[in-house]
Design a protein around this motif. Sequence first.
Motif, PDB file in Angstrom:
ATOM      1  N   GLN A 134      13.320   3.445   3.331  1.00  0.00           N
ATOM      2  CA  GLN A 134      12.153   3.999   2.315  1.00  0.00           C
ATOM      3  C   GLN A 134      13.012   4.775   1.462  1.00  0.00           C
ATOM      4  N   GLY A 135      12.885   4.636   0.086  1.00  0.00           N
ATOM      5  CA  GLY A 135      13.353   5.359  -1.087  1.00  0.00           C
ATOM      6  C   GLY A 135      12.391   6.414  -1.257  1.00  0.00           C
TER       7      GLY A 135
ATOM      8  N   GLU B 124      16.969   8.624   0.764  1.00  0.00           N
ATOM      9  CA  GLU B 124      16.648   7.281   1.490  1.00  0.00           C
ATOM     10  C   GLU B 124      16.601   7.745   3.064  1.00  0.00           C
ATOM     11  N   GLY B 125      15.568   7.226   3.474  1.00  0.00           N
ATOM     12  CA  GLY B 125      15.311   7.421   5.097  1.00  0.00           C
ATOM     13  C   GLY B 125      15.217   5.869   5.474  1.00  0.00           C
TER      14      GLY B 125
ATOM     15  N   VAL C   8       9.954   5.227  -3.866  1.00  0.00           N
ATOM     16  CA  VAL C   8      10.420   4.187  -4.858  1.00  0.00           C
ATOM     17  C   VAL C   8      10.841   2.760  -4.411  1.00  0.00           C
ATOM     18  N   ARG C   9      11.023   2.689  -2.915  1.00  0.00           N
ATOM     19  CA  ARG C   9      11.430   1.857  -2.234  1.00  0.00           C
ATOM     20  C   ARG C   9      10.673   1.864  -0.934  1.00  0.00           C
ATOM     21  N   GLU C  10      10.427   0.696  -0.504  1.00  0.00           N
ATOM     22  CA  GLU C  10       9.668   0.469   1.114  1.00  0.00           C
ATOM     23  C   GLU C  10      10.234  -0.873   1.223  1.00  0.00           C
ATOM     24  N   LYS C  11      10.979  -0.954   2.339  1.00  0.00           N
ATOM     25  CA  LYS C  11      11.400  -2.453   2.862  1.00  0.00           C
ATOM     26  C   LYS C  11      11.271  -2.104   4.290  1.00  0.00           C
TER      27      LYS C  11
ATOM     28  N   ALA D 113       0.770  -1.133   0.101  1.00  0.00           N
ATOM     29  CA  ALA D 113      -0.026   0.191   0.036  1.00  0.00           C
ATOM     30  C   ALA D 113       0.918   1.317  -0.015  1.00  0.00           C
ATOM     31  N   HIS D 114       2.050   1.345   0.553  1.00  0.00           N
ATOM     32  CA  HIS D 114       2.882   2.511   0.720  1.00  0.00           C
ATOM     33  C   HIS D 114       3.636   2.542  -0.746  1.00  0.00           C
TER      34      HIS D 114
END
Lengths: 158, 158
Positions: A117-118, A128-129, A93-96, A43-44
């Motif tokens: 999180q990208g 990147e966070g 663009v990225r969620e891990k 969903a993110h």
Amino acid sequence: MLTAWRSAFLVLASLFFLPSTPQTPPADPKAEILAFNEKFINAHLRMDNPAIIAMWAEDGVSLLPSMAPLAGRAAIGKFINDISAQMPGYKIVREKIDFHDIRVSGDWASEWGIETQGLQPPNQPSMEGYGKILFVLHKDSSGQWKIQHEMWNASPKP
Amino acid sequence: MLTAWRSAFLVLASLFFLPSTPQTPPADPKAEILAFNEKFINAHLRMDNPAIIAMWAEDGVSLLPSMAPLAGRAAIGKFINDISAQMPGYKIVREKIDFHDIRVSGDWASEWGIETQGLQPPNQPSMEGYGKILFVLHKDSSGQWKIQHEMWNASPKP
């Protein structure tokens, strides 16, 4: 002793008249939480605010850094939508999230995770966070796991 | 059907031979958590590191801002003792945590709180700190509630 006999009779009766139709297989709570986690991450990635908000319990509480607690799905939903409105054109663009220590007891569960999180701003380099998340989850009357409490704080780059 | 008869027999037997001695009154889990909270706050007011560390589960995880997770009572204890050693002469003069939403399911519980801490450095004015805390607690085999997961982040002044 009437009560004892009555109980014994009911047990006997229930054992003799077991239904012959197959029973619903017992739920695997850990698999349910893993599916919940995948749904949350996806969903993110889609930046699907209605889907994210629907994963919250009606009386859920979000505990975010440098803010007072956000209490209730309505207040949390407004916060999520306001953040999105303030960041037009941004893309996740990225969620891990590596989740750990999934614990389930009845209708309650908890787990914590390490998040990367990208984020891609419009016309700028991506950022990147890094953070940590702690969830308390509750299975509601419809059998869906919902976020009851969420807390987040920042992490150093792993 | 042997199994059915056997089950019925065991149920009957157990109902006929109920012990006549009074049962232990059921524990009140919420009262236990309230007592846990009081103990946690008082241990901080006394700056009693061994007492604070003993409230952690052996495999507990502390999730603090801008740090990697601290995993295990030993690592958490070392961190607590290191912080104290770096702040000689500091006194915790006020520790207030308003806990909310105590939820208990079997041997697992959760709650979150709003914290105000007053810290008195040596020869300087005292400082006030504001934060939020989320606890996942677990009752261990000895019947004691322990901190399984803890997360904290800062709050604005209320």
